[in-house]
Design an enzyme around this catalytic site. Structure first.
Site, PDB file in Angstrom:
ATOM      1  N   HIS A  84       1.354   4.500  -2.951  1.00 25.55           N
ATOM      2  CA  HIS A  84       1.610   5.895  -2.662  1.00 25.55           C
ATOM      3  C   HIS A  84       2.973   6.421  -3.308  1.00 25.55           C
ATOM      4  O   HIS A  84       2.883   7.522  -4.004  1.00 25.55           O
ATOM      5  CB  HIS A  84       1.716   6.562  -1.139  1.00 25.55           C
ATOM      6  CG  HIS A  84       0.300   6.376  -0.600  1.00 25.55           C
ATOM      7  ND1 HIS A  84      -0.740   6.796  -0.825  1.00 25.55           N
ATOM      8  CD2 HIS A  84       0.002   5.959   0.798  1.00 25.55           C
ATOM      9  CE1 HIS A  84      -1.894   6.717  -0.130  1.00 25.55           C
ATOM     10  NE2 HIS A  84      -1.241   6.081   1.019  1.00 25.55           N
ATOM     11  N   HIS A 102       0.970  -1.249   0.089  1.00 29.19           N
ATOM     12  CA  HIS A 102       0.176  -0.201  -0.177  1.00 29.19           C
ATOM     13  C   HIS A 102       0.958   1.088  -0.015  1.00 29.19           C
ATOM     14  O   HIS A 102       0.644   2.309  -0.896  1.00 29.19           O
ATOM     15  CB  HIS A 102      -1.092  -0.153   1.219  1.00 29.19           C
ATOM     16  CG  HIS A 102      -1.693   1.415   1.486  1.00 29.19           C
ATOM     17  ND1 HIS A 102      -2.940   1.387   0.802  1.00 29.19           N
ATOM     18  CD2 HIS A 102      -1.478   2.465   1.981  1.00 29.19           C
ATOM     19  CE1 HIS A 102      -3.240   2.711   1.178  1.00 29.19           C
ATOM     20  NE2 HIS A 102      -2.350   3.273   1.874  1.00 29.19           N
ATOM     21  N   GLU A 103       1.909   1.394   0.887  1.00 36.39           N
ATOM     22  CA  GLU A 103       2.719   2.298   1.102  1.00 36.39           C
ATOM     23  C   GLU A 103       3.416   2.506  -0.259  1.00 36.39           C
ATOM     24  O   GLU A 103       3.632   3.825  -0.817  1.00 36.39           O
ATOM     25  CB  GLU A 103       3.716   2.306   2.173  1.00 36.39           C
ATOM     26  CG  GLU A 103       2.957   2.156   3.678  1.00 36.39           C
ATOM     27  CD  GLU A 103       1.967   3.359   3.809  1.00 36.39           C
ATOM     28  OE1 GLU A 103       1.813   4.302   3.005  1.00 36.39           O
ATOM     29  OE2 GLU A 103       1.003   2.972   4.598  1.00 36.39           O
ATOM     30  N   HIS A 159       2.989   8.946  -6.517  1.00 34.37           N
ATOM     31  CA  HIS A 159       3.910  10.228  -6.553  1.00 34.37           C
ATOM     32  C   HIS A 159       4.746  10.290  -7.791  1.00 34.37           C
ATOM     33  O   HIS A 159       4.789  11.230  -8.385  1.00 34.37           O
ATOM     34  CB  HIS A 159       4.679  10.194  -5.204  1.00 34.37           C
ATOM     35  CG  HIS A 159       5.627  11.523  -5.161  1.00 34.37           C
ATOM     36  ND1 HIS A 159       6.629  11.418  -4.392  1.00 34.37           N
ATOM     37  CD2 HIS A 159       5.243  12.645  -5.367  1.00 34.37           C
ATOM     38  CE1 HIS A 159       7.414  12.786  -4.454  1.00 34.37           C
ATOM     39  NE2 HIS A 159       6.422  13.435  -4.871  1.00 34.37           N
TER      40      HIS A 159
HETATM   41 ZN   LIG Z   1      -1.946   5.277   2.418  1.00 33.93          ZN
END
Ligand SMILES: [Zn+2]
Length: 233
Positions: A107, A103-104, A111
């Site tokens: 991100h 999940h991270e 980005h």
């Molecule tokens: Zn998150």
């Protein structure tokens, strides 16, 4: 403050409902996380290894994977370009660990590709902080002074904070759907294992839904209080 008591009492229920939603969502996340933290994934990869594999597969070479202290403190930091994983995630080979790590990375991918909702979210962070700090002081000052522009300003400020939470939702849901896709295509998790990771990420997303719902209820409360004030005039 005489004359407002009736409205205060009645609208308090909105705060209580919001609080109950948040407590329920966070309890659900804790229990789901506890369950899948104890299920080892078949590949044996740790959260750190899964994160590195996903970033590599996504062609991202300038993002570092780091360990941070705390529980559920995992986050991607766009300023330092780091995927920060908590102790339960970084070195563990559970379904929960690789799910959260992925999940991270989701991100980090957002980005890298300038995913619009993430950019909008980053752009309104200062506005949202400003709004949530000033909304209640302005609103109450407006009520006490019976000065409508201040009351309205308080509501507008609070709306900025709600807007931030609204934009956060697609960012979080998109990071999780990227994560689940990457976990499967990179061979980190099999299809059945992926269902477990999905449960963890869904429970995490629900905490954002609950926070948004709670803020919208608070916004309703402000509007009702402001309307009550007008009827008193
Ligand atoms: Zn998150």
């Amino acid at each position: 403050m005489y004359g407002y008591g009736f409205y205060y009492d009645r609208t308090y229920i909105l705060l209580v409902i919001g609080m109950l939603l948040s407590v329920a969502a966070s309890a659900k996340l804790k229990s789901t996380f506890a369950k899948y933290r104890s299920v080892r994934n078949a590949s044996g990869l740790t959260g750190e290894q899964a994160a590195r594999r996903i970033l590599q597969a996504a062609g991202i070479t300038d993002v570092q994977v780091r360990a941070v202290s705390g529980s559920l403190t995992d986050h991607y930091d766009p300023r330092t370009k780091t995927v920060n994983l908590s102790q339960d995630i970084f070195g563990q080979s559970s379904l929960a660990a690789v799910g959260v790590a992925a999940h991270e990375c989701g991100h980090a991918i957002q980005h890298a590709i300038h995913y619009a909702p993430l950019e909008i979210r980053s752009a309104i962070v200062p506005l949202a902080n400003f709004g949530s700090t000033l909304s209640w002081p302005l609103f109450f000052l407006g009520l006490i002074m019976s000065f409508r522009p201040l009351i309205t300003a308080g509501i507008v400020m609070f709306s900025l904070a709600v807007l931030f939470q609204l934009v956060t939702l697609p960012v979080e849901i998109n990071a999780s759907s990227r994560a689940l896709r990457m976990l499967e295509t990179t061979g980190i998790l099999g299809r059945e294992e992926n269902a477990g990771a999905r449960k963890v990420l869904t429970a995490a997303a629900l905490t954002y839904v609950a926070a948004l719902a709670s803020s919208i209820l608070q916004l309703f409360r402000l509007i009702i209080l402001a309307g009550g004030r007008r009827n008193d005039d």
